[in-house]
Design a protein around this motif. Structure first.
Motif, PDB file in Angstrom:
ATOM      1  N   PRO A 247       0.864  -1.362  -0.103  1.00  0.00           N
ATOM      2  CA  PRO A 247      -0.094   0.041  -0.014  1.00  0.00           C
ATOM      3  C   PRO A 247       0.816   1.348   0.090  1.00  0.00           C
ATOM      4  CG  PRO A 247      -0.266  -1.432   2.174  1.00  0.00           C
ATOM      5  CD  PRO A 247       0.608  -2.172   1.196  1.00  0.00           C
TER       6      PRO A 247
ATOM      7  N   ALA B  99      -0.165 -11.057  -2.979  1.00  0.00           N
ATOM      8  CA  ALA B  99       0.341 -11.897  -1.795  1.00  0.00           C
ATOM      9  C   ALA B  99       1.648 -11.759  -1.804  1.00  0.00           C
ATOM     10  CB  ALA B  99      -0.133 -13.444  -2.078  1.00  0.00           C
ATOM     11  N   ASP B 100       2.442 -11.713  -2.619  1.00  0.00           N
ATOM     12  CA  ASP B 100       3.984 -11.554  -2.653  1.00  0.00           C
ATOM     13  C   ASP B 100       4.379 -10.274  -2.273  1.00  0.00           C
ATOM     14  OD1 ASP B 100       6.914 -12.376  -3.460  1.00  0.00           O
ATOM     15  OD2 ASP B 100       6.420 -11.324  -4.926  1.00  0.00           O
ATOM     16  N   SER B 101       3.457  -9.092  -2.546  1.00  0.00           N
ATOM     17  CA  SER B 101       4.078  -7.861  -1.957  1.00  0.00           C
ATOM     18  C   SER B 101       3.820  -7.744  -0.481  1.00  0.00           C
ATOM     19  CB  SER B 101       3.174  -6.957  -2.803  1.00  0.00           C
ATOM     20  OG  SER B 101       1.755  -6.813  -2.312  1.00  0.00           O
ATOM     21  N   GLY B 102       3.179  -8.680   0.171  1.00  0.00           N
ATOM     22  CA  GLY B 102       2.756  -8.599   1.659  1.00  0.00           C
ATOM     23  C   GLY B 102       1.608  -7.898   1.993  1.00  0.00           C
ATOM     24  N   VAL B 103       0.683  -7.732   1.104  1.00  0.00           N
ATOM     25  CA  VAL B 103      -0.517  -7.113   1.661  1.00  0.00           C
ATOM     26  C   VAL B 103      -1.293  -8.147   2.050  1.00  0.00           C
ATOM     27  CG1 VAL B 103      -2.709  -6.081   0.684  1.00  0.00           C
ATOM     28  CG2 VAL B 103      -0.416  -5.456  -0.333  1.00  0.00           C
ATOM     29  N   PRO B 104      -1.969  -8.103   3.351  1.00  0.00           N
ATOM     30  CA  PRO B 104      -2.738  -9.311   3.874  1.00  0.00           C
ATOM     31  C   PRO B 104      -3.913  -9.526   2.930  1.00  0.00           C
ATOM     32  CG  PRO B 104      -2.559  -7.377   5.296  1.00  0.00           C
ATOM     33  CD  PRO B 104      -1.690  -6.801   4.312  1.00  0.00           C
ATOM     34  N   MET B 105      -4.149 -10.866   2.703  1.00  0.00           N
ATOM     35  CA  MET B 105      -5.304 -11.445   2.046  1.00  0.00           C
ATOM     36  C   MET B 105      -6.215 -12.244   2.640  1.00  0.00           C
ATOM     37  SD  MET B 105      -3.481 -11.919  -1.571  1.00  0.00           S
ATOM     38  CE  MET B 105      -4.805 -11.922  -2.712  1.00  0.00           C
TER      39      MET B 105
ATOM     40  N   LEU C  33       3.874 -19.823  -4.552  1.00  0.00           N
ATOM     41  CA  LEU C  33       4.245 -18.880  -3.673  1.00  0.00           C
ATOM     42  C   LEU C  33       4.977 -19.428  -2.559  1.00  0.00           C
ATOM     43  CD1 LEU C  33       3.420 -15.857  -2.858  1.00  0.00           C
ATOM     44  CD2 LEU C  33       1.543 -16.880  -1.581  1.00  0.00           C
TER      45      LEU C  33
ATOM     46  N   TYR D 136       9.573 -18.739  -1.186  1.00  0.00           N
ATOM     47  CA  TYR D 136       9.931 -18.547  -0.074  1.00  0.00           C
ATOM     48  C   TYR D 136      10.559 -19.688   0.869  1.00  0.00           C
ATOM     49  CZ  TYR D 136       7.886 -14.048  -0.226  1.00  0.00           C
ATOM     50  OH  TYR D 136       7.476 -12.576  -0.818  1.00  0.00           O
TER      51      TYR D 136
ATOM     52  N   ARG E  85      -1.097 -13.826   5.376  1.00  0.00           N
ATOM     53  CA  ARG E  85       0.221 -13.508   4.836  1.00  0.00           C
ATOM     54  C   ARG E  85       0.852 -14.803   4.716  1.00  0.00           C
ATOM     55  NH1 ARG E  85       0.996  -8.277   7.912  1.00  0.00           N
ATOM     56  NH2 ARG E  85       0.900  -6.601   6.061  1.00  0.00           N
ATOM     57  N   ILE E  86       2.016 -14.706   3.855  1.00  0.00           N
ATOM     58  CA  ILE E  86       2.582 -15.676   3.652  1.00  0.00           C
ATOM     59  C   ILE E  86       3.833 -15.736   4.623  1.00  0.00           C
ATOM     60  CG2 ILE E  86       4.095 -14.687   1.849  1.00  0.00           C
ATOM     61  CD1 ILE E  86       4.530 -18.020   1.004  1.00  0.00           C
TER      62      ILE E  86
ATOM     63  N   LEU F  29       5.403 -18.164   8.590  1.00  0.00           N
ATOM     64  CA  LEU F  29       5.473 -19.388   9.216  1.00  0.00           C
ATOM     65  C   LEU F  29       4.618 -19.497  10.455  1.00  0.00           C
ATOM     66  CD1 LEU F  29       9.662 -19.531   9.219  1.00  0.00           C
ATOM     67  CD2 LEU F  29       8.026 -20.862   7.760  1.00  0.00           C
TER      68      LEU F  29
ATOM     69  N   LEU G  22       6.766 -13.426   6.122  1.00  0.00           N
ATOM     70  CA  LEU G  22       7.948 -13.344   5.569  1.00  0.00           C
ATOM     71  C   LEU G  22       7.932 -11.996   4.543  1.00  0.00           C
ATOM     72  CD1 LEU G  22       8.518 -17.107   4.643  1.00  0.00           C
ATOM     73  CD2 LEU G  22       9.669 -15.939   6.204  1.00  0.00           C
ATOM     74  N   ARG G  23       6.821 -11.673   4.260  1.00  0.00           N
ATOM     75  CA  ARG G  23       6.843 -10.557   3.652  1.00  0.00           C
ATOM     76  C   ARG G  23       5.823  -9.616   4.124  1.00  0.00           C
ATOM     77  NH1 ARG G  23       8.498  -7.049   0.508  1.00  0.00           N
ATOM     78  NH2 ARG G  23       8.622  -7.432  -1.776  1.00  0.00           N
ATOM     79  N   ALA G  24       5.957  -8.330   4.536  1.00  0.00           N
ATOM     80  CA  ALA G  24       5.024  -7.595   5.004  1.00  0.00           C
ATOM     81  C   ALA G  24       5.526  -5.730   5.020  1.00  0.00           C
ATOM     82  CB  ALA G  24       4.888  -7.689   6.586  1.00  0.00           C
ATOM     83  N   PHE G  25       4.664  -5.115   5.097  1.00  0.00           N
ATOM     84  CA  PHE G  25       5.413  -3.717   5.219  1.00  0.00           C
ATOM     85  C   PHE G  25       4.889  -3.143   6.571  1.00  0.00           C
ATOM     86  CE2 PHE G  25       1.120  -4.227   3.562  1.00  0.00           C
ATOM     87  CZ  PHE G  25       0.229  -3.327   4.495  1.00  0.00           C
TER      88      PHE G  25
END
Lengths: 244, 237
Positions: free
Chosen positions: A57, A147-153, A232, A236, B39-40, B42, B55-58
């Motif tokens: 975002p 999903a890869d950008s880290g935005v919660p889904m 995905l 990782y 989120r992806i 663990l 593993l990926r967040a802002f």
């Protein structure tokens, strides 16, 4: 148009590209292909080749699109001039504007829009090669990019179509079937939540056929969903391997 | 009340984690009494709480967080600061000058100008307003020397370690001053370039291997090894 001499489905029930009625085209997915985007994905769905990138975002531009109570999702679906047989003008066509909206609306239910007010997520979908069913493949790739950008889904969104060709309900129509067939039903679906986020129909179907087509498309979605999760995780997995 | 995961399993958004008598923790949500990942990351559970270590967040601003930001614009009565978050932050002139700000007396760009880096604390933040920063505490303010590195914000707790064990060890072994911005920006200030480079390489290693067990021991080992190596290099010279 020339006479339809060739049938799309032969006597044994094999389609013109060699598939059975309920068979998907081969799908290849890859996550994190673009380093400048916050999240990205690439899909090869049969002969479709599509890139998706997600940003955010972040601040919304232009400013007037900003919403005080929620995040806005902006989607740009675009076909490269070389993506089809006849050169396509690179300017956004009526169809592309519509598909951008349709893809946006099919992804929105998967996001927690209300958690990040006054921000925006941008998704760019670039069709490099088209062969029918690009909107579904685009949704699959766009969900992965987000999903890869880290935005919660809430869940990954998967797109898959079913339709009617000659007299048979078939899964995942390709270009020729889409053009010469009777009907096309694109579906976007969140498998874990068992929720449909996009349902369109182009053509004419009996109610029973329609139901069969939707169920068939949902089953197709579930198959692609597994590949989506796998793609995905693969990006990782490196982290996990170090752990083991 | 079953759970559907093994400890430290890699999960994707939408994966069902638990049902029934569990509490949703970080990066999870509840739908129809079931807990799913958002989120992806663990999974891990702590008593009845199911967490996903993303593993990926802002970075999402939180009141009281220490962050490192870049000045992007000098305004009429303050500065606009980029804190690597979905929102840009504001720093007010009166906060920096610690006296009432008069536009006719003070030229703001002489205090801080575009491109300057600052360590600041988030004073206020809510849904309706952009974060406000403050530098009115010891240790906060303009950065004059040192090196900056960026890591994923979710890795910061791992660099801090349990009760600060990891970071205090790095500080001690490398003789560097390290400021961890919770927004994923780290400032390393040492007496020599070598010490700074050592601290940075260690932090990079932690970032890469943040989910392995026994990491603290390996980092200790690495630090000792590098230090001995340095001493011997000097002897040869």
């Amino acid at each position: 148009m020339n006479e339809k001499t060739e049938k799309l489905i032969d006597k044994k029930g094999i389609r013109s590209d060699g598939r059975k009625a309920d068979e998907l085209r081969p799908v290849k997915l890859q996550v994190g292909v673009l380093s400048n985007a916050d999240g990205s994905a690439y899909i090869e769905h049969g002969k479709n080749k599509i890139l998706a990138a997600a940003f955010g975002p972040r601040e919304v531009h232009p400013k007037h699109l900003m919403q005080a109570d929620r995040m806005v999702l902006k989607v740009r679906y675009h076909m490269a001039p070389f993506s089809v047989q006849e050169r396509k003008s690179p300017a956004p066509s009526r169809r592309e504007v519509e598909l951008s909206k349709v893809i946006k609306e099919s992804l929105e239910p998967a996001l927690f829009l209300e958690l990040y007010p006054r921000t925006g997520v941008d998704v760019f979908v670039e069709v490099l090669q088209a062969d029918g069913g690009t909107r579904c493949a685009a949704i699959t790739a766009a969900a992965l990019a987000i999903a890869d950008s880290g935005v919660p889904m809430r869940d990954l969104v998967v797109g898959c179509a079913a339709g009617k060709v000659d007299d048979t309900v078939v899964l995942d129509l390709y270009d020729a079937e889409d053009k010469l067939g009777i009907a096309d039903v694109p579906v976007a679906y969140m498998p874990s939540l068992n929720a449909i986020t996009l349902l369109q129909m182009d053509g004419i179907l009996e109610p029973a056929e329609f139901e069969k087509a939707v169920n068939m498309a949902m089953d197709g979605c579930k198959k692609i969903y597994e590949m989506q999760k796998e793609a995905l995780k693969t990006k990782y997995m490196v982290v996990k391997e170090v752990e083991e | 009340m079953p759970t559907f995961f093994e400890k430290k399993q890699l999960v994707t958004p939408g994966e069902l984690l638990a049902e029934g008598d569990y509490l949703p923790g970080e990066n999870t949500y509840v739908e129809g009494g079931k807990i799913y990942a958002s989120r992806i990351g663990l999974v891990d559970s702590d008593n009845k709480k199911v967490n996903v270590v993303a593993l990926r967040a802002f970075y999402m601003p939180k009141m009281g967080d220490i962050v490192i930001g870049t000045v992007i614009e000098v305004g009429f009565n303050g500065w606009t600061i980029d804190i690597k978050a979905p929102y840009t932050a504001m720093l007010r002139a009166s906060d920096v000058l610690s006296r009432p700000f008069k536009p006719q007396n003070d030229e703001l760009s002489q205090v801080l100008t575009a491109g300057d880096l600052i360590v600041a604390k988030i004073a206020t933040f809510d849904r309706a307003h952009d974060p406000q920063l403050t530098v009115g505490e010891p240790g906060l303010g303009k950065i004059t020397r040192g090196q900056i590195l960026h890591v994923t914000p979710t890795k910061i707790p791992r660099i801090i370690g349990r009760k600060g064990s990891m970071i205090s060890m790095i500080k001690q072994e490398t003789n560097c001053q390290i400021i961890l911005g919770l927004n994923g920006v780290i400032l390393v200030t040492g007496k020599t370039l070598d010490e700074e480079e050592l601290a940075i390489s260690v932090i990079r290693k932690i970032e890469e291997e943040s989910h392995t067990s026994g990491l603290t021991d390996r980092i200790t080992h690495l630090l000792k090894e590098k230090k001995i190596g340095k001493v011997e290099e000097n002897k040869v010279e």
